[in-house]
Design a protein around this motif. Structure first.
Motif, PDB file in Angstrom:
ATOM      1  N   THR A 259      14.478  14.600   8.755  1.00  0.00           N
ATOM      2  CA  THR A 259      14.672  13.713   7.603  1.00  0.00           C
ATOM      3  C   THR A 259      15.070  12.318   8.069  1.00  0.00           C
ATOM      4  O   THR A 259      14.509  11.318   7.617  1.00  0.00           O
ATOM      5  CB  THR A 259      15.747  14.290   6.656  1.00  0.00           C
ATOM      6  N   ALA A 260      16.024  12.248   8.977  1.00  0.00           N
ATOM      7  CA  ALA A 260      16.472  10.948   9.486  1.00  0.00           C
ATOM      8  C   ALA A 260      15.347  10.267  10.254  1.00  0.00           C
ATOM      9  O   ALA A 260      15.138   9.048  10.115  1.00  0.00           O
ATOM     10  CB  ALA A 260      17.698  11.132  10.375  1.00  0.00           C
ATOM     11  N   ASP A 261      14.609  11.033  11.049  1.00  0.00           N
ATOM     12  CA  ASP A 261      13.527  10.460  11.848  1.00  0.00           C
ATOM     13  C   ASP A 261      12.409   9.913  10.958  1.00  0.00           C
ATOM     14  O   ASP A 261      11.873   8.836  11.219  1.00  0.00           O
ATOM     15  CB  ASP A 261      12.976  11.508  12.820  1.00  0.00           C
ATOM     16  N   ARG A 262      12.036  10.656   9.912  1.00  0.00           N
ATOM     17  CA  ARG A 262      10.982  10.165   9.019  1.00  0.00           C
ATOM     18  C   ARG A 262      11.371   8.837   8.379  1.00  0.00           C
ATOM     19  O   ARG A 262      10.558   7.906   8.308  1.00  0.00           O
ATOM     20  CB  ARG A 262      10.670  11.209   7.941  1.00  0.00           C
ATOM     21  N   ASP A 263      12.630   8.726   7.937  1.00  0.00           N
ATOM     22  CA  ASP A 263      13.079   7.467   7.331  1.00  0.00           C
ATOM     23  C   ASP A 263      13.101   6.338   8.367  1.00  0.00           C
ATOM     24  O   ASP A 263      12.718   5.208   8.069  1.00  0.00           O
ATOM     25  CB  ASP A 263      14.465   7.628   6.712  1.00  0.00           C
ATOM     26  N   ASN A 264      13.548   6.653   9.570  1.00  0.00           N
ATOM     27  CA  ASN A 264      13.603   5.655  10.634  1.00  0.00           C
ATOM     28  C   ASN A 264      12.192   5.188  10.995  1.00  0.00           C
ATOM     29  O   ASN A 264      11.941   3.990  11.160  1.00  0.00           O
ATOM     30  CB  ASN A 264      14.318   6.241  11.852  1.00  0.00           C
ATOM     31  N   GLN A 265      11.251   6.130  11.100  1.00  0.00           N
ATOM     32  CA  GLN A 265       9.862   5.778  11.407  1.00  0.00           C
ATOM     33  C   GLN A 265       9.242   4.932  10.298  1.00  0.00           C
ATOM     34  O   GLN A 265       8.533   3.944  10.576  1.00  0.00           O
ATOM     35  CB  GLN A 265       9.023   7.041  11.573  1.00  0.00           C
ATOM     36  N   ALA A 266       9.475   5.323   9.044  1.00  0.00           N
ATOM     37  CA  ALA A 266       8.906   4.576   7.912  1.00  0.00           C
ATOM     38  C   ALA A 266       9.431   3.142   7.915  1.00  0.00           C
ATOM     39  O   ALA A 266       8.674   2.189   7.696  1.00  0.00           O
ATOM     40  CB  ALA A 266       9.236   5.269   6.599  1.00  0.00           C
TER      41      ALA A 266
ATOM     42  N   ILE B 102      19.236   0.459   6.413  1.00  0.00           N
ATOM     43  CA  ILE B 102      19.809   0.795   7.723  1.00  0.00           C
ATOM     44  C   ILE B 102      21.002   1.739   7.547  1.00  0.00           C
ATOM     45  O   ILE B 102      21.151   2.716   8.288  1.00  0.00           O
ATOM     46  CB  ILE B 102      20.205  -0.485   8.488  1.00  0.00           C
ATOM     47  N   ALA B 103      21.829   1.472   6.541  1.00  0.00           N
ATOM     48  CA  ALA B 103      22.992   2.328   6.272  1.00  0.00           C
ATOM     49  C   ALA B 103      22.549   3.729   5.844  1.00  0.00           C
ATOM     50  O   ALA B 103      23.153   4.733   6.252  1.00  0.00           O
ATOM     51  CB  ALA B 103      23.882   1.696   5.205  1.00  0.00           C
ATOM     52  N   ALA B 104      21.486   3.812   5.054  1.00  0.00           N
ATOM     53  CA  ALA B 104      20.986   5.120   4.609  1.00  0.00           C
ATOM     54  C   ALA B 104      20.453   5.923   5.800  1.00  0.00           C
ATOM     55  O   ALA B 104      20.696   7.137   5.898  1.00  0.00           O
ATOM     56  CB  ALA B 104      19.892   4.942   3.562  1.00  0.00           C
ATOM     57  N   ILE B 105      19.740   5.246   6.695  1.00  0.00           N
ATOM     58  CA  ILE B 105      19.241   5.928   7.899  1.00  0.00           C
ATOM     59  C   ILE B 105      20.410   6.387   8.755  1.00  0.00           C
ATOM     60  O   ILE B 105      20.429   7.508   9.272  1.00  0.00           O
ATOM     61  CB  ILE B 105      18.292   5.005   8.691  1.00  0.00           C
ATOM     62  N   ARG B 106      21.400   5.557   8.892  1.00  0.00           N
ATOM     63  CA  ARG B 106      22.591   5.904   9.690  1.00  0.00           C
ATOM     64  C   ARG B 106      23.303   7.118   9.098  1.00  0.00           C
ATOM     65  O   ARG B 106      23.759   8.003   9.829  1.00  0.00           O
ATOM     66  CB  ARG B 106      23.527   4.690   9.735  1.00  0.00           C
ATOM     67  N   LEU B 107      23.386   7.172   7.767  1.00  0.00           N
ATOM     68  CA  LEU B 107      24.026   8.305   7.102  1.00  0.00           C
ATOM     69  C   LEU B 107      23.248   9.596   7.363  1.00  0.00           C
ATOM     70  O   LEU B 107      23.846  10.642   7.650  1.00  0.00           O
ATOM     71  CB  LEU B 107      24.133   8.030   5.600  1.00  0.00           C
ATOM     72  N   LYS B 108      21.934   9.515   7.301  1.00  0.00           N
ATOM     73  CA  LYS B 108      21.115  10.700   7.592  1.00  0.00           C
ATOM     74  C   LYS B 108      21.247  11.098   9.057  1.00  0.00           C
ATOM     75  O   LYS B 108      21.245  12.290   9.384  1.00  0.00           O
ATOM     76  CB  LYS B 108      19.661  10.445   7.211  1.00  0.00           C
TER      77      LYS B 108
ATOM     78  N   VAL C 294      20.375  14.319  20.146  1.00  0.00           N
ATOM     79  CA  VAL C 294      21.205  13.468  19.290  1.00  0.00           C
ATOM     80  C   VAL C 294      21.419  12.109  19.953  1.00  0.00           C
ATOM     81  O   VAL C 294      21.298  11.059  19.309  1.00  0.00           O
ATOM     82  CB  VAL C 294      22.553  14.149  18.969  1.00  0.00           C
ATOM     83  N   VAL C 295      21.721  12.116  21.243  1.00  0.00           N
ATOM     84  CA  VAL C 295      21.933  10.855  21.971  1.00  0.00           C
ATOM     85  C   VAL C 295      20.661  10.011  21.954  1.00  0.00           C
ATOM     86  O   VAL C 295      20.702   8.803  21.702  1.00  0.00           O
ATOM     87  CB  VAL C 295      22.406  11.131  23.418  1.00  0.00           C
ATOM     88  N   GLN C 296      19.529  10.658  22.207  1.00  0.00           N
ATOM     89  CA  GLN C 296      18.270   9.923  22.232  1.00  0.00           C
ATOM     90  C   GLN C 296      17.923   9.381  20.844  1.00  0.00           C
ATOM     91  O   GLN C 296      17.434   8.257  20.721  1.00  0.00           O
ATOM     92  CB  GLN C 296      17.148  10.809  22.744  1.00  0.00           C
ATOM     93  N   PHE C 297      18.195  10.165  19.805  1.00  0.00           N
ATOM     94  CA  PHE C 297      17.890   9.673  18.460  1.00  0.00           C
ATOM     95  C   PHE C 297      18.828   8.530  18.078  1.00  0.00           C
ATOM     96  O   PHE C 297      18.405   7.575  17.421  1.00  0.00           O
ATOM     97  CB  PHE C 297      17.952  10.796  17.429  1.00  0.00           C
ATOM     98  N   ALA C 298      20.080   8.611  18.486  1.00  0.00           N
ATOM     99  CA  ALA C 298      21.019   7.511  18.213  1.00  0.00           C
ATOM    100  C   ALA C 298      20.498   6.220  18.848  1.00  0.00           C
ATOM    101  O   ALA C 298      20.547   5.148  18.234  1.00  0.00           O
ATOM    102  CB  ALA C 298      22.403   7.845  18.759  1.00  0.00           C
TER     103      ALA C 298
END
Length: 193
Positions: free
Chosen positions: A69-76, A95-101, A128-132
């Motif tokens: 879910t977080a990745d899809r929003d970040n990619q979009a 950005i805050a919404a992606i950070r929350l996810k 998790v580290v790589q996604f951060a």
């Protein structure tokens, strides 16, 4: 006198026969109880292994869903930034919404780390580290795009995204192997019957 002696021998024989029968019956009962206990213990072990597998599977799935879910929003968000032709204000709410996810995914990752095994826990931590890092890269790209318009960082962000996808596939393989190991262990428990 002979009759008394014969009677005493007969009584002693009967008592010894009864004692021997009671002893044999007690040993048979002990064996039956021991077998029953081993069967129950084996059933508990199998049930525990089943519970471990189901618990791990639920943790892995929850983690992957939250991360997805977080990745899809970040990619979009990244694709929208790349499609822009001119500078636009930084979308702090997005950005805050992606950070929350991402934080939700990170919390789910902690459950995976607790569930283990060690290889899967390490892979989850690395993911998790790589996604951060990827979320931070997209944020920096957004900040540059807001200030300057088109930026050359897009390729680097794309490469970081591809590495993240490869890491996620590696995690899936490790998670699947861990679940298979639990299932194999459950099937290999000795049958106590």
């Amino acid at each position: 006198m002979t009759a008394i002696l014969v009677s005493v021998v007969g009584v002693l024989g009967t008592v010894m026969g009864a004692a021997l029968t009671a002893f044999v019956a007690a040993r048979a009962e002990q064996r039956r109880e021991a077998t029953q206990n081993r069967v129950q213990l084996n059933e508990l072990r199998v049930e525990h292994q089943r519970w471990v597998r189901e618990s791990r599977q639920a943790a892995y799935l929850s983690f992957l869903e939250a991360l997805g879910t977080a990745d899809r929003d970040n990619q979009a968000f990244f694709r929208e930034l790349q499609a822009r032709r001119s500078p636009a204000p930084l979308d702090e709410a997005r950005i805050a919404a992606i950070r929350l996810k991402f934080k939700d995914a990170e919390s789910s990752g902690l459950v995976v780390i607790l569930e283990g095994p060690e290889t899967v826990a390490d892979a989850a931590h690395n993911l998790v580290v790589q996604f951060a890092s990827l979320v931070q890269d997209v944020r920096e790209y957004a900040e540059e795009a807001a200030a300057e318009g088109l930026t050359d960082r897009g390729n680097a962000v794309h490469e970081a995204g591809m590495k993240f996808i490869a890491q996620r596939w590696a995690f899936l393989g490790m998670a699947r192997n861990a679940l298979d190991e639990v299932a194999k262990h459950s099937q290999s428990l000795p049958d106590a019957r």
